[in-house]
Design a protein around this motif. Structure first.
Motif, short mmCIF file in Angstrom:
data_model
loop_
_atom_site.label_atom_id
_atom_site.label_comp_id
_atom_site.label_asym_id
_atom_site.label_seq_id
_atom_site.Cartn_x
_atom_site.Cartn_y
_atom_site.Cartn_z
N ASP A 281 -1.12 0.26 -5.16
CA ASP A 281 -2.15 1.27 -4.96
C ASP A 281 -3.30 0.74 -4.11
OD1 ASP A 281 -3.17 -0.52 -6.77
OD2 ASP A 281 -3.81 0.97 -8.23
N ILE A 282 -3.01 -0.26 -3.29
CA ILE A 282 -4.02 -0.74 -2.35
C ILE A 282 -4.32 0.40 -1.36
CG2 ILE A 282 -4.49 -2.49 -0.59
CD1 ILE A 282 -4.09 -3.61 -3.47
N PHE B 89 1.45 7.65 2.09
CA PHE B 89 0.56 7.63 3.26
C PHE B 89 0.25 9.04 3.75
CE2 PHE B 89 2.92 3.60 3.63
CZ PHE B 89 1.86 2.71 3.69
N ASP C 98 0.84 -1.20 0.00
CA ASP C 98 0.00 0.00 0.00
C ASP C 98 0.87 1.25 0.00
OD1 ASP C 98 0.99 -0.31 2.55
OD2 ASP C 98 -0.91 0.09 3.57
N PHE C 99 2.11 1.12 -0.50
CA PHE C 99 2.97 2.31 -0.53
C PHE C 99 3.59 2.46 -1.92
CE2 PHE C 99 4.89 -0.95 2.35
CZ PHE C 99 5.80 -1.53 1.51
N GLU C 100 3.46 3.64 -2.46
CA GLU C 100 3.99 3.90 -3.78
C GLU C 100 5.31 4.64 -3.65
OE1 GLU C 100 1.26 4.19 -6.96
OE2 GLU C 100 -0.43 4.59 -5.62
N ALA D 17 0.63 -4.79 -7.29
CA ALA D 17 -0.07 -3.52 -7.11
C ALA D 17 0.55 -2.82 -5.92
CB ALA D 17 -1.57 -3.73 -6.87
N THR E 172 9.47 0.80 11.33
CA THR E 172 8.39 1.25 10.44
C THR E 172 8.39 0.60 9.06
OG1 THR E 172 9.78 3.07 9.71
CG2 THR E 172 8.25 3.53 11.50
N PHE E 173 9.41 -0.16 8.68
CA PHE E 173 9.44 -0.65 7.31
C PHE E 173 10.04 -2.07 7.25
CE2 PHE E 173 10.77 0.60 2.69
CZ PHE E 173 9.89 -0.33 2.20
N PHE F 234 -13.42 -4.55 -3.45
CA PHE F 234 -12.33 -3.96 -4.24
C PHE F 234 -12.95 -3.09 -5.31
CE2 PHE F 234 -8.58 -4.16 -7.14
CZ PHE F 234 -7.60 -3.92 -6.21
N PRO G 245 -4.47 2.62 1.73
CA PRO G 245 -3.56 2.48 2.88
C PRO G 245 -4.15 1.63 4.00
CG PRO G 245 -3.52 4.73 2.10
CD PRO G 245 -4.57 4.00 1.29
N GLN G 246 -3.37 0.62 4.39
CA GLN G 246 -3.65 -0.21 5.55
C GLN G 246 -4.93 -1.04 5.42
OE1 GLN G 246 -2.82 2.26 8.99
NE2 GLN G 246 -0.76 2.43 8.15
N PRO H 275 -0.33 -2.44 8.98
CA PRO H 275 -0.60 -1.39 9.98
C PRO H 275 0.02 -1.70 11.35
CG PRO H 275 -2.62 -2.55 9.35
CD PRO H 275 -1.55 -2.99 8.41
N GLY H 276 0.33 -2.97 11.62
CA GLY H 276 0.89 -3.33 12.92
C GLY H 276 2.41 -3.32 12.95
N VAL H 277 3.05 -2.76 11.92
CA VAL H 277 4.52 -2.79 11.87
C VAL H 277 5.11 -2.16 13.13
CG1 VAL H 277 4.74 -0.60 10.59
CG2 VAL H 277 6.55 -2.31 10.44
N TYR I 75 4.37 3.79 14.85
CA TYR I 75 3.04 4.36 14.64
C TYR I 75 2.04 3.90 15.69
CZ TYR I 75 5.04 5.29 10.01
OH TYR I 75 5.84 5.71 8.99
N THR I 76 2.12 2.62 16.05
CA THR I 76 1.07 2.03 16.90
C THR I 76 1.19 2.46 18.36
OG1 THR I 76 2.48 0.08 17.06
CG2 THR I 76 0.70 0.01 15.43
#
Lengths: 260, 260, 260
Positions: A37-38, B178, A9-11, A35, A123-124, A174, A40-41, A69-71, B213-214
């Protein structure tokens, strides 16, 4: 050397950082974006995109998917084996529908071999954990080199279509680039209740169930079983999501239209 | 045969034209997009994107970067050597922060070997000069075949964070997909002035400095040192740029929050 | 093993499904995206994007292009041979301007070898017909293995610029990521009527014809012959499409400005 697919979800630069990490470890990996372009989260949207796409890839493909989202929390990283494919990503359900689409017989492992990781940011993990693990698998590491099996992984089921008094509740899973609304209703399920060329009442509209877009006039609404195998609501040469003002997660009741 | 990365501020067919030119010259080049969604003609944003991404690519990578508002003028084309990587693009500062990130020891050359160019248009040197030069380098040409060293190349420094009366002035350098606002404050610099779990006053808001973030509720604002090593301002599961109405170049004063 | 380029009007997972299908058949195919952001179902815009891009690709490239509003109807699938390139897609004119750009000597075949297809859905022939045909061609199939020649294929000509009383009617064919308005007027045609540094009246504006963007001040309008060989209307460091409120298909009268 394997095909490695990427979904996130990150471009912009973040997918490129993952690709750089992979090519550092396996210069011969063949990288294919599924893809980025999902929304975000949106784990469910990402899981759906992955599920409808992985079957077209060759056996041996490694699918690297990061909607996370739980990163940084204690969310586990996992590797899933299914039908000769490998899937790498967070333990939040993202990989599971795709894995079960490939085969009913899946093995889920917790990724614990920290020797393979980069210095891990909070975060990544796509770059710091999942990309190197995918690349080492492409280089010939075995799943058993990555971590041990677990059976308490997070599952994800798309909402089962509800049926009540001959009415079916569809949920938008979707939205594609044309604005087609892809629902959670499998084609075969839809055809248990309705027939092609039926007109259906969808909330306050009457929409026919057809085989192809061109069966209605340009600008007219239609429903069909899409190339992904699910019911979709579309406008011929138009954008159904924009015109109806609907988004992912929205729900719609469908019923046979009673002509008066 | 090398990895060739591509960064630009033009989407759609233009990156494809550069790729076609490259594959004509070196059919074995491995092409990886870094980003083509840099805000039009924003050299600093492109330079930042390149800087935080090139370190993840293998030694030997050729980075082809084109943010080029001066195309067609007497702006020079340059080749930069640093840390075993090569960077090709316009002499407007775009390549320099990335080159210094790879090594402190850089060589800049003016590209003068016109035999390598396509017929040169006045609007698209990415395709007509930089792409063929990158491809010939991938094919084995040496930097010294491309042109001679220069030392009066255009430099670019991201704004050094200003500090005044224990207040720090942050500038937004980049906004990711984001909506995270990535500032010019390096993580180590930030931690000279503030500590994790401090609450900071950012203009008229109070925002905690956290690790992930969380650590704040969904929808709440936070600051953290991002995976790129710079302070970023974010909203957990939200879009900080949209909610704060901030863009690239905007400035924010940060100070320790004095609880009353 | 060939380069296979891809152009479509669908983003997200659909191009990835085509790529998976191709790699299943030819794991060594080199996949390059031309563009997937063509306005939905705009055959002329897709044909223009393809035409200005294919000449930069190596001989032997297979171009897979899918703008396909007639999918599921009796619209034919075609393969075009021209100048050592192959083009695969729907018989709606999309491929023809690109084919004639490569050579004046083209061969068009109706794709009839159904043994090569996946199970054919009524909505996504890009994945079910065109992708596998492209991959088998990459694997060594000959055009004559795909189907027989036809001569009644659908043609597509971009609107020929109209000339009336020394006025020229330009039509917008394409808008690039900078908002530059690319018209149907070939550069050589333009220079039959006007000279560089002329000021032209374009509807109610006066715009100079120049060689490069930087010949006018930032924010000022200009016209030039773009890197694609067509007249474009631009704003130096600005977005002409947004500022003028123009879109693909819009028309503009150009004439020499009569200074009073």
């Amino acid at each position: 050397m394997s095909v490695i697919s990427l979904l996130s979800d990150f471009e912009s630069v973040y997918p490129a950082q993952m690709k750089g990490v992979i090519l550092n470890i396996d210069p011969n990996a063949v990288l294919v974006d599924i893809a980025h372009d999902i929304p975000p989260q949106d784990i469910a949207a990402g899981a759906f995109a992955l599920k409808i796409t992985v079957p077209y890839f060759p056996e041996g493909t490694i699918h690297l998917a990061v909607i996370d989202p739980g990163v940084g929390s204690d969310r586990r990283p996992v590797l899933v084996e299914s039908g000769g494919h490998l899937l790498v990503g967070p333990d939040n359900g993202l990989l599971i529908p795709a894995a079960y689409k490939l085969s009913q017989d899946i093995i889920v492992r917790k990724i614990t071999n920290k020797d393979l990781f980069l210095t891990v940011s909070s975060t990544f993990h796509g770059r710091d954990i999942f990309a190197p693990v995918a690349a080492y698998l492409s280089n010939g590491f075995k799943p058993s080199d990555i971590g041990d099996e677990i059976d308490d992984y997070v599952k994800l089921d798309f909402a089962t279509p509800q049926v009540k008094d001959k009415r079916v509740l569809a949920q938008v899973l979707f939205i594609d680039g044309f604005g087609n609304l892809i629902t959670n209703i499998p084609g075969e399920h839809m055809l248990n209740f309705f027939n092609y060329n039926d007109k259906l009442t969808v909330e306050d509209r009457i929409i026919p169930l057809v085989h192809m877009y061109t069966q209605v006039e340009s600008g007219e609404m239609l429903m069909l079983i899409g190339s992904h195998g699910y019911l979709e609501i579309s406008i011929n040469s138009g954008n159904a999501a924009a015109q109806l003002g609907l988004g992912i997660g929205d729900q719609l009741w469908l019923s046979a239209h009673q002509s008066s």
